[in-house]
Design a protein around this motif. Structure first.
Motif, PDB file in Angstrom:
ATOM      1  N   ASP A 314      13.007  -7.061   5.714  1.00 30.03           N
ATOM      2  CA  ASP A 314      13.934  -7.330   4.618  1.00 30.03           C
ATOM      3  C   ASP A 314      13.342  -7.038   3.246  1.00 30.03           C
ATOM      4  OD1 ASP A 314      16.188  -8.321   6.082  1.00 30.03           O
ATOM      5  OD2 ASP A 314      15.099 -10.186   6.423  1.00 30.03           O
ATOM      6  N   GLU A 315      12.029  -6.918   3.159  1.00 26.28           N
ATOM      7  CA  GLU A 315      11.347  -6.790   1.877  1.00 26.28           C
ATOM      8  C   GLU A 315      10.886  -5.354   1.644  1.00 26.28           C
ATOM      9  OE1 GLU A 315      11.223  -9.308  -0.122  1.00 26.28           O
ATOM     10  OE2 GLU A 315      11.782 -10.902   1.280  1.00 26.28           O
ATOM     11  N   ASP A 316      10.853  -4.962   0.362  1.00 27.23           N
ATOM     12  CA  ASP A 316      10.251  -3.683   0.018  1.00 27.23           C
ATOM     13  C   ASP A 316       8.771  -3.706   0.390  1.00 27.23           C
ATOM     14  OD1 ASP A 316      12.530  -2.496  -1.023  1.00 27.23           O
ATOM     15  OD2 ASP A 316      12.186  -3.299  -3.033  1.00 27.23           O
ATOM     16  N   ARG A 317       8.242  -2.563   0.756  1.00 25.01           N
ATOM     17  CA  ARG A 317       6.818  -2.448   0.983  1.00 25.01           C
ATOM     18  C   ARG A 317       6.082  -2.820  -0.306  1.00 25.01           C
ATOM     19  NH1 ARG A 317       5.403  -1.990   6.398  1.00 25.01           N
ATOM     20  NH2 ARG A 317       6.710  -0.452   7.452  1.00 25.01           N
ATOM     21  N   PHE A 318       5.024  -3.598  -0.173  1.00 18.53           N
ATOM     22  CA  PHE A 318       4.319  -4.052  -1.367  1.00 18.53           C
ATOM     23  C   PHE A 318       3.786  -2.871  -2.165  1.00 18.53           C
ATOM     24  CE2 PHE A 318       1.575  -6.745  -3.933  1.00 18.53           C
ATOM     25  CZ  PHE A 318       2.313  -7.921  -4.006  1.00 18.53           C
ATOM     26  N   LEU A 319       3.328  -1.839  -1.474  1.00 20.09           N
ATOM     27  CA  LEU A 319       2.803  -0.653  -2.149  1.00 20.09           C
ATOM     28  C   LEU A 319       3.856   0.098  -2.942  1.00 20.09           C
ATOM     29  CD1 LEU A 319       0.442   0.846   0.568  1.00 20.09           C
ATOM     30  CD2 LEU A 319      -0.223   0.021  -1.679  1.00 20.09           C
ATOM     31  N   GLN A 347       2.321  -1.878   7.793  1.00 18.33           N
ATOM     32  CA  GLN A 347       1.638  -2.465   6.641  1.00 18.33           C
ATOM     33  C   GLN A 347       0.154  -2.107   6.642  1.00 18.33           C
ATOM     34  OE1 GLN A 347       2.308  -6.671   6.282  1.00 18.33           O
ATOM     35  NE2 GLN A 347       0.701  -6.962   4.753  1.00 18.33           N
ATOM     36  N   TRP A 348      -0.470  -2.145   7.814  1.00 17.30           N
ATOM     37  CA  TRP A 348      -1.905  -1.864   7.899  1.00 17.30           C
ATOM     38  C   TRP A 348      -2.212  -0.409   7.554  1.00 17.30           C
ATOM     39  CZ3 TRP A 348      -2.424  -4.596  13.270  1.00 17.30           C
ATOM     40  CH2 TRP A 348      -2.375  -5.988  13.080  1.00 17.30           C
ATOM     41  N   GLU A 349      -1.270   0.483   7.823  1.00 13.98           N
ATOM     42  CA  GLU A 349      -1.482   1.899   7.530  1.00 13.98           C
ATOM     43  C   GLU A 349      -1.141   2.251   6.092  1.00 13.98           C
ATOM     44  OE1 GLU A 349       0.346   1.849  11.759  1.00 13.98           O
ATOM     45  OE2 GLU A 349       0.247   0.531  10.015  1.00 13.98           O
ATOM     46  N   GLY A 350      -0.563   1.319   5.357  1.00  9.21           N
ATOM     47  CA  GLY A 350      -0.223   1.582   3.965  1.00  9.21           C
ATOM     48  C   GLY A 350       1.098   2.289   3.768  1.00  9.21           C
ATOM     49  N   ARG A 351       2.051   2.077   4.661  1.00  7.15           N
ATOM     50  CA  ARG A 351       3.376   2.687   4.463  1.00  7.15           C
ATOM     51  C   ARG A 351       4.046   2.119   3.212  1.00  7.15           C
ATOM     52  NH1 ARG A 351       5.860   5.793   8.297  1.00  7.15           N
ATOM     53  NH2 ARG A 351       4.605   6.198  10.153  1.00  7.15           N
ATOM     54  N   ALA A 352       4.829   2.960   2.541  1.00  4.26           N
ATOM     55  CA  ALA A 352       5.418   2.574   1.259  1.00  4.26           C
ATOM     56  C   ALA A 352       6.946   2.550   1.263  1.00  4.26           C
ATOM     57  CB  ALA A 352       4.940   3.528   0.158  1.00  4.26           C
ATOM     58  N   LYS A 353       7.573   2.959   2.370  1.00  2.22           N
ATOM     59  CA  LYS A 353       9.032   3.004   2.423  1.00  2.22           C
ATOM     60  C   LYS A 353       9.559   1.919   3.361  1.00  2.22           C
ATOM     61  CE  LYS A 353       9.872   7.840   1.273  1.00  2.22           C
ATOM     62  NZ  LYS A 353      10.607   9.077   1.658  1.00  2.22           N
ATOM     63  N   GLN A 366       2.630  10.206   4.434  1.00  4.84           N
ATOM     64  CA  GLN A 366       1.206  10.511   4.415  1.00  4.84           C
ATOM     65  C   GLN A 366       0.470   9.216   4.121  1.00  4.84           C
ATOM     66  OE1 GLN A 366      -1.842  11.456   5.185  1.00  4.84           O
ATOM     67  NE2 GLN A 366      -1.027  13.536   4.950  1.00  4.84           N
ATOM     68  N   THR A 367       0.115   8.503   5.188  1.00  5.11           N
ATOM     69  CA  THR A 367      -0.494   7.185   5.002  1.00  5.11           C
ATOM     70  C   THR A 367      -1.993   7.257   4.773  1.00  5.11           C
ATOM     71  OG1 THR A 367      -0.739   6.929   7.391  1.00  5.11           O
ATOM     72  CG2 THR A 367       1.253   6.044   6.395  1.00  5.11           C
ATOM     73  N   ALA A 368      -2.611   8.422   5.018  1.00  4.29           N
ATOM     74  CA  ALA A 368      -4.056   8.513   4.828  1.00  4.29           C
ATOM     75  C   ALA A 368      -4.447   8.185   3.394  1.00  4.29           C
ATOM     76  CB  ALA A 368      -4.548   9.918   5.203  1.00  4.29           C
ATOM     77  N   ALA A 378     -10.756  -0.487  10.857  1.00  4.82           N
ATOM     78  CA  ALA A 378     -10.313  -0.378  12.247  1.00  4.82           C
ATOM     79  C   ALA A 378      -8.800  -0.326  12.318  1.00  4.82           C
ATOM     80  CB  ALA A 378     -10.840  -1.557  13.065  1.00  4.82           C
ATOM     81  N   MET A 379      -8.141  -1.174  11.516  1.00  2.25           N
ATOM     82  CA  MET A 379      -6.688  -1.183  11.518  1.00  2.25           C
ATOM     83  C   MET A 379      -6.149   0.139  10.953  1.00  2.25           C
ATOM     84  SD  MET A 379      -5.944  -5.042  10.281  1.00  2.25           S
ATOM     85  CE  MET A 379      -6.363  -6.466  11.311  1.00  2.25           C
ATOM     86  N   ALA A 380      -6.801   0.655   9.910  1.00  4.44           N
ATOM     87  CA  ALA A 380      -6.336   1.892   9.299  1.00  4.44           C
ATOM     88  C   ALA A 380      -6.432   3.060  10.258  1.00  4.44           C
ATOM     89  CB  ALA A 380      -7.143   2.188   8.043  1.00  4.44           C
ATOM     90  N   ASN A 381      -7.346   2.991  11.218  1.00  6.63           N
ATOM     91  CA  ASN A 381      -7.532   4.094  12.158  1.00  6.63           C
ATOM     92  C   ASN A 381      -6.667   3.964  13.405  1.00  6.63           C
ATOM     93  OD1 ASN A 381      -9.442   5.413  10.594  1.00  6.63           O
ATOM     94  ND2 ASN A 381     -11.107   4.128  11.342  1.00  6.63           N
TER      95      ASN A 381
END
Length: 385
Positions: A314-319, A347-353, A366-368, A378-381
């Motif tokens: 329900d919430e926008d991605r924090f990023l 969230q762990w991969e840094g998604r923004a949408k 492009q989450t890299a 570890a989570m990012a990978n």
């Protein structure tokens, strides 16, 4: 369990990462082992229940299309799968498997130390749910005058010609057009919904209760008092007796309430194990130190039973709304504070949408470039999470 970790999965979208027609039991056991290795305690599989007929048509309402374009600019009608919260019945969705698969999945999760959380949507069903034909006494019926006054809240279900019922809603927004309101002023409705929760409890270790505060008698009166009339104003509390009944039959069963409007403590007192802490999220977005500090001065028991999160469906991605330094600070505050630590898929991969729940395809991101925001390397990978 002290400060457990909950990981939310948008099931109908996530499953396609393993293949277009993946069902729940097709997901490799190594995936669940990875989650357990990362410290997850509860897996919330959002949206596993069978949705109602014509759910796609409802999801193509003009007011929703702008959100689809923002999240998925190249979306097509075939990407629209309908809201998972417009439930026909509490049966596993046919796209995800067959009867009995949830119990097998629960056993697989238990084998690696995970526990399964599913949805309970107590306020409403799909606007054309099969239950309307079988149990019309469970739902909020009105007369033609209400339909003439407010055609966005009231409707004539095609399955019951000539009768008028209410769509589900909360008191501050327009009604959800793809839903049908349960009438909690009717004892038969409360009994029916308790039986639904008991049925769900047989499949899992806990539930996330959608918009749980809508069932409080004072909220029901605020929302529907004029329709119910004076003769139905004595509304019994649903949650205390229901939670006690469920926990007697399923000891250790966990209930998480989606709740707003400063009603968190009240629902904790009614028996919920955890309640959303949206207030902390709002204050983190505002970025004012003193309100955050004062929020964390609350009673220790309240803190321990609060679900801390930066993101959910329900919430926008924090990023998407905050810069790097504030994101890191917010994560540190949120996930080192006592309570249930609640993470959302991506969230762990840094998604923004943020993907609307009615869509069945996620955008390619492009989450890299966002790996600095991951909880750990570890989570990012693990982009497949």
């Amino acid at each position: 369990m002290s400060n457990p970790v909950l990981y939310q999965i948008n099931t109908r979208v996530w499953r396609k990462r393993f293949g277009a027609n993946t069902q729940l039991l097709d997901v490799p056991q190594t995936y669940w082992q990875q989650l357990a290795h990362l410290g997850v305690d509860f897996v919330w599989l959002m949206g596993v229940w069978q949705t109602g007929p014509n759910v796609h048509r409802y999801a193509l309402a003009p007011e929703l299309l702008g959100g689809y374009t923002k999240a998925l600019p190249d979306w097509q009608p075939q990407d629209v799968i309908g809201s998972p919260y417009a439930i026909d019945a509490y049966e596993l969705h046919s796209d995800l498997g067959k009867k009995g698969d949830l119990l097998q999945l629960k056993a697989r999760l238990h084998a690696v130390g995970l526990r399964l959380i599913l949805d309970f949507v107590p306020n409403h069903f799909h606007a054309e749910t099969r239950w309307l034909r079988e149990r019309p006494d469970v739902f909020l019926e009105a007369d033609e005058a209400w339909l003439a006054r407010d055609a966005s809240t009231y409707y004539r279900p095609p399955t019951l010609p000539g009768r008028v019922f209410a769509h589900g809603k909360d008191p501050y927004f327009t009604a959800w057009q793809d839903t049908l309101q349960v009438n909690y002023a009717a004892p038969a409705a409360q009994e029916f919904m308790q039986s639904q929760l008991l049925q769900i409890a047989g499949y899992c270790d806990g539930v996330r209760c959608d918009m749980a505060m809508l069932l409080l008698p004072k909220v029901i009166r605020q929302t529907w008092g004029s329709v119910l009339g004076a003769e139905q104003q004595q509304i019994a509390d649903f949650w205390p007796n229901t939670i006690q009944t469920v926990k007697q039959q399923y000891p250790g069963f966990q209930l998480l309430a989606e709740v707003y409007w400063d009603l968190e403590w009240e629902l904790q007192q009614q028996g919920f194990d955890y309640t959303y802490d949206k207030r902390l999220l709002d204050r983190l977005h505002e970025g004012q130190v003193q309100p955050i500090r004062e929020h964390l001065w609350a009673d220790a028991t309240f803190q321990q039973r609060s679900a801390r999160f930066l993101e959910n469906h329900d919430e926008d991605r924090f990023l998407a709304t905050q810069h790097e330094a504030r994101t890191k600070a917010a994560a540190m505050i949120t996930y080192t504070t006592p309570g249930l630590r609640f993470f959302y898929q991506g969230q762990w991969e840094g998604r923004a949408k943020r993907l609307p729940v009615q869509l069945g395809r996620e955008p390619q991101e492009q989450t890299a470039a966002n790996e600095n925001y991951a909880v750990t390397n570890a989570m990012a990978n693990l982009p497949q999470l």
